[in-house]
Design a protein around this motif. Structure first.
Motif, mmCIF file in Angstrom:
data_model
loop_
_atom_site.group_PDB
_atom_site.id
_atom_site.type_symbol
_atom_site.label_atom_id
_atom_site.label_comp_id
_atom_site.label_asym_id
_atom_site.label_seq_id
_atom_site.Cartn_x
_atom_site.Cartn_y
_atom_site.Cartn_z
ATOM 1 N N ALA A 1 6.932 -0.010 0.842
ATOM 2 C CA ALA A 1 7.319 -1.379 0.492
ATOM 3 C C ALA A 1 6.461 -1.995 -0.605
ATOM 4 O O ALA A 1 6.838 -3.001 -1.197
ATOM 5 N N CYS A 2 5.294 -1.404 -0.883
ATOM 6 C CA CYS A 2 4.371 -2.078 -1.809
ATOM 7 C C CYS A 2 4.745 -1.855 -3.273
ATOM 8 O O CYS A 2 4.318 -2.599 -4.146
ATOM 9 N N HIS A 3 5.554 -0.820 -3.542
ATOM 10 C CA HIS A 3 5.957 -0.492 -4.910
ATOM 11 C C HIS A 3 4.766 -0.435 -5.860
ATOM 12 O O HIS A 3 4.831 -0.923 -6.986
ATOM 13 N N SER B 1 2.154 -2.117 -6.070
ATOM 14 C CA SER B 1 1.778 -3.408 -6.651
ATOM 15 C C SER B 1 0.285 -3.489 -6.961
ATOM 16 O O SER B 1 -0.126 -4.237 -7.836
ATOM 17 N N CYS B 2 -0.534 -2.695 -6.250
ATOM 18 C CA CYS B 2 -1.970 -2.746 -6.527
ATOM 19 C C CYS B 2 -2.289 -2.225 -7.921
ATOM 20 O O CYS B 2 -3.319 -2.540 -8.491
ATOM 21 N N LYS B 3 -1.378 -1.394 -8.463
ATOM 22 C CA LYS B 3 -1.651 -0.813 -9.778
ATOM 23 C C LYS B 3 -0.827 -1.465 -10.884
ATOM 24 O O LYS B 3 -1.179 -1.403 -12.041
ATOM 25 N N LEU C 1 -9.082 -0.198 -1.019
ATOM 26 C CA LEU C 1 -8.769 -1.594 -0.722
ATOM 27 C C LEU C 1 -7.324 -1.840 -1.133
ATOM 28 O O LEU C 1 -6.928 -1.547 -2.257
ATOM 29 N N CYS C 2 -6.514 -2.368 -0.192
ATOM 30 C CA CYS C 2 -5.090 -2.547 -0.475
ATOM 31 C C CYS C 2 -4.759 -4.033 -0.568
ATOM 32 O O CYS C 2 -4.810 -4.748 0.434
ATOM 33 N N PRO C 3 -4.410 -4.545 -1.754
ATOM 34 C CA PRO C 3 -4.052 -5.963 -1.882
ATOM 35 C C PRO C 3 -2.777 -6.297 -1.103
ATOM 36 O O PRO C 3 -2.635 -7.398 -0.580
#
Ligand SMILES: [Zn+2]
Ligand SMILES: [Zn+2]
Length: 578
Positions: free
Chosen positions: A552-554, A556-558, A534-536
């Motif tokens: 681009a997400c860097h 961020s989910c973690k 699941l990707c926020p």
């Protein structure tokens, strides 16, 4: 392996995904031709889904064992016998085979059970998402070192059989592989299927012929001293040094599990054939490999008197003399054909596996896929440089050095699987997805760095002659002790960065990985549950490769507000249905 699998095993079931690989609304990620092939056909950088794993255990095993028809074993066995004499060589080959066999069991089991290759397994077995980029390079090194050795063996055949100068032969041995690997190995695979029996007959024929005509050679072999200062008797230092050379082949398990990940699920009904296939095609490769090494040692002894010790480890020389015992007029032509045939087969595999390792390495560091052709040129280019530099002449040194790093890696992975997991210091399953992994886990990654550093220092004589001779065993010991120690000290906190949070459970009631299909928000293709997180950032399910390539997400989910932080191992991590 795409092409080999496509041709040697029954055709895969029709793809359930849109073969164009394009997003329906035109806004998602699209993959270029190569990536599309590798992700939708052979799942080279992914989990191999249940819908694709339709072959019987027996078919997977025979395909996997068909890939090990190469001649480097003859050169390695010959070199060890020439350097250390009969007694030490036999003990060294056997000792290395035992280590390779035992470490191969857990790796093969977990790879077959979780349907993942060596790289994905390494990530989850204590190395972390980026920690295993280093092991991708170690594995890529295995493929180009062995490409160089196998290519040198082929070049020696071109020189002897066709009078082509060695430097030109090296070039031919490299260039001939490129079209096969770039345009697919379809024709080659078909050739491989019908040449396999001929190949086997040619391989054993000299031994049978010599056994009938000159049986006394086998007892004389036991007195072969080669260049060894200690003669044909067993010396501990020689055993260590010889085993170090043979142990470089420990990374071959990576090529075996490239096939084993296509094993069907293990069920109560197929349990026996499942285990038999995993053991024979996984660690079992070294039974054949060790036998070939002993065969190479014998042939080196057999021809040492006629060609001299310096050339006695060349498979072309071994087989020309071997074929002369029953087919003298055509021996040179037959041996040249035999060597070229085996070496083209193995080096296509080496170039292919190497290109995948480099893709794996660069895709994680750069979030890009320029296509595997680039990496084929890279891998073959390095190998050609090694060949022209005369790597075959330093075979013992190069392989002895390589063993230190390869064994530190394999040792740390095995320790995680057979010690940390049963003790509850590591998650009970293998997590390979970026979305759930820390970039680095000190447990495996740290153990490997320390173990390989110490053993390399030992290899360069810091701890005396015995330390040098047994440096790969130092690496194995350290990796296997440090991994559980670090797991204990870190309380296993760096295995899982974020818990599973999809509604669909990862495992079914019977403990097997779920085959439920989810649609990736980014590429809009469908993937089975184990390949999806699941990707926020994209607000939906994402497949493992889209997740890897997302720049681009860097993470961020973690690291962002949605992160659940380090996960204690005693908290529930995986929900099961029911
Ligand atoms: Zn996707
Ligand atoms: Zn993410």
């Amino acid at each position: 392996m795409t092409e080999i699998l496509d041709n040697e095993v029954p055709p895969p079931p029709p793809a359930t995904t849109d073969p164009s690989g394009k997003a329906a609304d035109g806004t998602g990620r699209t993959y270029n031709g190569w990536t599309q092939n590798s992700t939708l056909e052979d799942y080279s950088l992914r989990y191999a889904p249940k819908s694709f794993r339709r072959w019987t255990p027996y078919v997977v095993a025979t395909t996997a064992l068909g890939g090990i028809a190469y001649l480097a074993d003859f050169a390695i066995g010959g070199s060890i016998a020439i350097s250390y004499g009969f007694g030490s060589a036999m003990v060294a080959i056997a000792a290395a085979a035992v280590v390779i066999f035992l470490t191969g069991i857990p790796i093969s089991y977990y790879s077959a059970k979780y349907s993942i290759d060596m790289d994905l397994l390494t990530r989850g077995a204590g190395f972390g998402y980026l920690g295993s980029t280093l092991t991708s390079v170690i594995y890529a090194s295995f493929t180009f070192i062995f490409f160089a050795l196998e290519g040198s063996i082929m070049a020696q055949a071109l020189e002897l059989g066709l009078n082509i100068p060695l430097p030109v032969s090296y070039l031919i041995a490299s260039l001939i592989i490129l079209p096969l690997v770039i345009y697919g190995m379809t024709a080659l695979s078909k050739m491989q299927v019908w040449t396999q029996p001929i190949w086997l007959v040619l391989m054993v024929a000299p031994f049978i012929s010599i056994a009938i005509q000159e049986p006394e050679k086998f007892s004389k072999f036991t007195h072969f001293a080669g260049n060894s200062p200690t003669g044909s008797s067993v010396s501990l230092i020689s055993v260590g040094a010889g085993a170090g050379v043979a142990l470089s082949l420990i990374a071959q398990i990576g090529e075996q599990v490239d096939y084993l990940r296509f094993m069907p699920d293990k069920t109560p009904e197929n349990s026996r054939s499942w285990w038999a296939s995993v053991l024979s095609a996984g660690p079992g490769w070294v039974v054949l490999g060790g036998a070939k090494q002993i065969g190479g040692a014998f042939l080196a002894f057999y021809i040492a008197g006629s060609v001299g010790l310096s050339k006695a480890n060349e498979p072309i020389q071994q087989y020309v003399s071997g074929f002369k015992t029953f087919a003298a007029p055509v021996a040179l032509g037959l041996a040249t054909f035999f060597v070229i045939l085996s070496q083209i087969k193995i080096n296509s595999t080496n170039a292919y596996s190497g290109s995948l390792s480099w893709s794996n390495f660069f895709s994680r560091l750069t979030h890009r896929h320029p296509g595997r052709v680039v990496y084929i040129f890279l891998n073959v280019g390095i190998a050609l440089a090694l060949m022209e530099g005369g790597v075959f002449g330093f075979l013992n040194t190069v392989l002895g050095f390589y063993s230190n790093v390869a064994i530190a890696w394999i040792g740390a992975v095995v320790a995680d699987l057979v010690i940390n997991k049963p003790l509850g210091l590591s998650p009970s399953y293998i997590e390979f997805k970026r979305a759930h992994l820390y970039n680095f886990n000190p447990v495996g990654f740290g153990s490997m760095l320390i173990a390989s550093a110490v053993s390399i220092v030992a290899y360069f004589n810091a701890f005396g002659d015995y330390g040098k001779a047994f440096s790969p065993f130092i690496a194995l010991f350290l990796a296997m002790v440090l991994s559980p120690l670090f797991a204990k000290l870190t309380k296993g906190k760096y295995y899982i960065a974020r818990t599973e949070d999809l509604d669909e459970p990862l495992f079914t009631e019977d403990g097997l990985l779920s085959a439920a299909v989810l649609t990736c928000t980014v590429c809009t293709d469908e993937f089975e549950r184990p390949d999806v997180a699941l990707c926020p950032f994209h607000s939906g399910p994402i497949c493992s490769l889209c997740c890897s390539l997302e720049s681009a997400c860097h993470d961020s989910c973690k690291t962002g507000g949605g992160a659940s932080g380090p996960v204690d191992l005693d908290s529930p991590k995986v929900r099961t249905a029911g």
